[in-house]
Design a protein around this motif. Structure first.
Motif, PDB file in Angstrom:
ATOM      1  N   UNK A  14      12.921  -1.416  -4.848  1.00 23.72           N
ATOM      2  CA  UNK A  14      14.117  -0.410  -5.370  1.00 23.72           C
ATOM      3  C   UNK A  14      13.990   0.848  -4.366  1.00 23.72           C
ATOM      4  N   UNK A  15      13.059   0.799  -3.374  1.00 23.90           N
ATOM      5  CA  UNK A  15      13.025   1.677  -2.609  1.00 23.90           C
ATOM      6  C   UNK A  15      13.994   1.732  -1.188  1.00 23.90           C
ATOM      7  N   UNK A  16      14.515   2.963  -0.954  1.00 24.93           N
ATOM      8  CA  UNK A  16      15.658   3.081   0.218  1.00 24.93           C
ATOM      9  C   UNK A  16      14.999   2.874   1.626  1.00 24.93           C
ATOM     10  N   UNK A  17      13.651   2.513   1.503  1.00 26.27           N
ATOM     11  CA  UNK A  17      12.931   2.481   3.116  1.00 26.27           C
ATOM     12  C   UNK A  17      12.253   1.147   3.002  1.00 26.27           C
ATOM     13  N   UNK A  18      12.298   0.458   4.290  1.00 22.54           N
ATOM     14  CA  UNK A  18      11.634  -0.822   4.260  1.00 22.54           C
ATOM     15  C   UNK A  18      10.616  -0.736   4.894  1.00 22.54           C
ATOM     16  N   UNK A  19       9.499  -1.468   4.618  1.00 25.73           N
ATOM     17  CA  UNK A  19       8.239  -1.496   5.387  1.00 25.73           C
ATOM     18  C   UNK A  19       7.489  -2.896   5.237  1.00 25.73           C
ATOM     19  N   UNK A  20       8.250  -3.920   5.008  1.00 23.19           N
ATOM     20  CA  UNK A  20       7.699  -5.406   5.155  1.00 23.19           C
ATOM     21  C   UNK A  20       6.743  -5.478   3.784  1.00 23.19           C
ATOM     22  N   UNK A  21       7.012  -4.654   2.589  1.00 22.47           N
ATOM     23  CA  UNK A  21       6.360  -4.567   1.286  1.00 22.47           C
ATOM     24  C   UNK A  21       6.506  -5.978   0.710  1.00 22.47           C
ATOM     25  N   UNK A  22       7.844  -6.909   0.778  1.00 20.34           N
ATOM     26  CA  UNK A  22       8.001  -7.976   0.047  1.00 20.34           C
ATOM     27  C   UNK A  22       6.944  -9.169   0.725  1.00 20.34           C
ATOM     28  N   UNK A  23       7.191  -9.072   2.152  1.00 19.28           N
ATOM     29  CA  UNK A  23       6.354 -10.081   2.793  1.00 19.28           C
ATOM     30  C   UNK A  23       4.863  -9.909   2.452  1.00 19.28           C
ATOM     31  N   UNK A  24       4.333  -8.554   2.675  1.00 24.52           N
ATOM     32  CA  UNK A  24       2.818  -8.368   2.507  1.00 24.52           C
ATOM     33  C   UNK A  24       2.547  -8.627   0.993  1.00 24.52           C
ATOM     34  N   UNK A  25       3.335  -8.355   0.097  1.00 28.66           N
ATOM     35  CA  UNK A  25       3.150  -8.635  -1.321  1.00 28.66           C
ATOM     36  C   UNK A  25       3.185 -10.058  -1.497  1.00 28.66           C
ATOM     37  N   UNK A  26       3.946 -10.722  -1.047  1.00 23.78           N
ATOM     38  CA  UNK A  26       4.055 -12.281  -1.177  1.00 23.78           C
ATOM     39  C   UNK A  26       2.857 -12.706  -0.537  1.00 23.78           C
ATOM     40  N   UNK A  27       2.362 -12.519   0.260  1.00 23.36           N
ATOM     41  CA  UNK A  27       1.141 -13.291   0.863  1.00 23.36           C
ATOM     42  C   UNK A  27      -0.162 -12.561   0.045  1.00 23.36           C
TER      43      UNK A  27
END
Length: 237
Positions: free
Chosen positions: A18-31
């Motif tokens: 939901x954040x306007x900024x992207x910092x690979x949170x989805x990839x890190x969170x998935x790992x």
């Protein structure tokens, strides 16, 4: 036990979408979630199944990040297909998590948490059903009510936020009431897998790494002296 790790990974993977900024949170969170599932699988095998959609989510998120950051131009149909794959993967992943939580909490008598997991599962299904219906009939709806697109975006954003908050609270409840690190539920030896034994060895290695050498030496000396010292019982005359 692993629920704290899962809660952190889940929040990182999905809340920051939901954040306007992207910092690979989805990839890190998935790992992080994959690592949590390897620990939780020792207590409920359904968590091992969640590793599959979690791995797919990491892969799909990585592809999406590459396309976005490298500014590749891809056909709209490919972009829509990738978004649909991510949505389906997230749905399956959440359903497996809820199913595992329900099974585990019912086994140990935590009926309130099991009920909350069922409620969250139902809300998620309702969200995806409504979103699919609106997407399918978007054109006639928008033609009939021009400003309905703004209402739809706000409604689904709020709905998604509520679902995420309830899911994170659910995992937090599991972390509080089912177990904490160092006080895990006992697992029968016959149910322990090689992966869970490796996790135990990894946990021991982590403790040794993050425990100061002085405290570690004191603890080892205390345990060795306790093992050598036997209590003397006085004989009654």
């Amino acid at each position: 036990m692993g629920f704290g790790i899962l809660m952190g990974g889940y929040a990182l993977a999905f809340a920051f979408t939901l954040s306007p900024f992207y910092f690979f949170a989805d990839v890190i969170g998935g790992l992080i979630m994959i690592y949590a599932f390897t620990k939780l699988g020792a207590f409920q095998k359904k968590f091992y199944t969640a590793i599959i959609p979690a791995s797919l989510y990491v892969l799909e998120s990585g592809i999406n990040a590459t396309v976005m950051l490298a500014k590749f131009t891809i056909p709209d149909i490919v972009s829509m297909l990738l978004e649909a794959l991510i949505a389906v993967t997230v749905l399956v992943l959440n359903l497996i998590i809820f199913g595992a939580v329900i099974s585990l909490t019912e086994e140990i008598g935590l009926d309130k948490i099991a009920f909350r997991a069922k409620r969250n599962m139902l809300l998620l299904i309702v969200y995806y059903a409504l979103y699919s219906l609106v997407s399918l009939f978007s054109k006639p709806i928008y033609d009939f009510v021009p400003f309905s697109s703004v209402i739809a975006v706000q409604f689904f954003t709020l709905f998604e936020f509520i679902c995420l908050a309830l899911n994170i609270i659910l995992l937090g409840s599991c972390c509080k009431w089912i177990g904490i690190e160092g006080e895990e539920m006992p697992v029968p030896p016959e149910q322990r897998s090689r992966l869970s034994k490796l996790n135990d060895k990894w946990s021991e290695a982590e403790k040794r790494i993050f425990t100061p050498k002085e405290k570690r030496n004191v603890g080892e000396e205390a345990s060795s002296s306790a093992a050598q010292t036997k209590p003397n019982k006085k004989k009654k005359k």
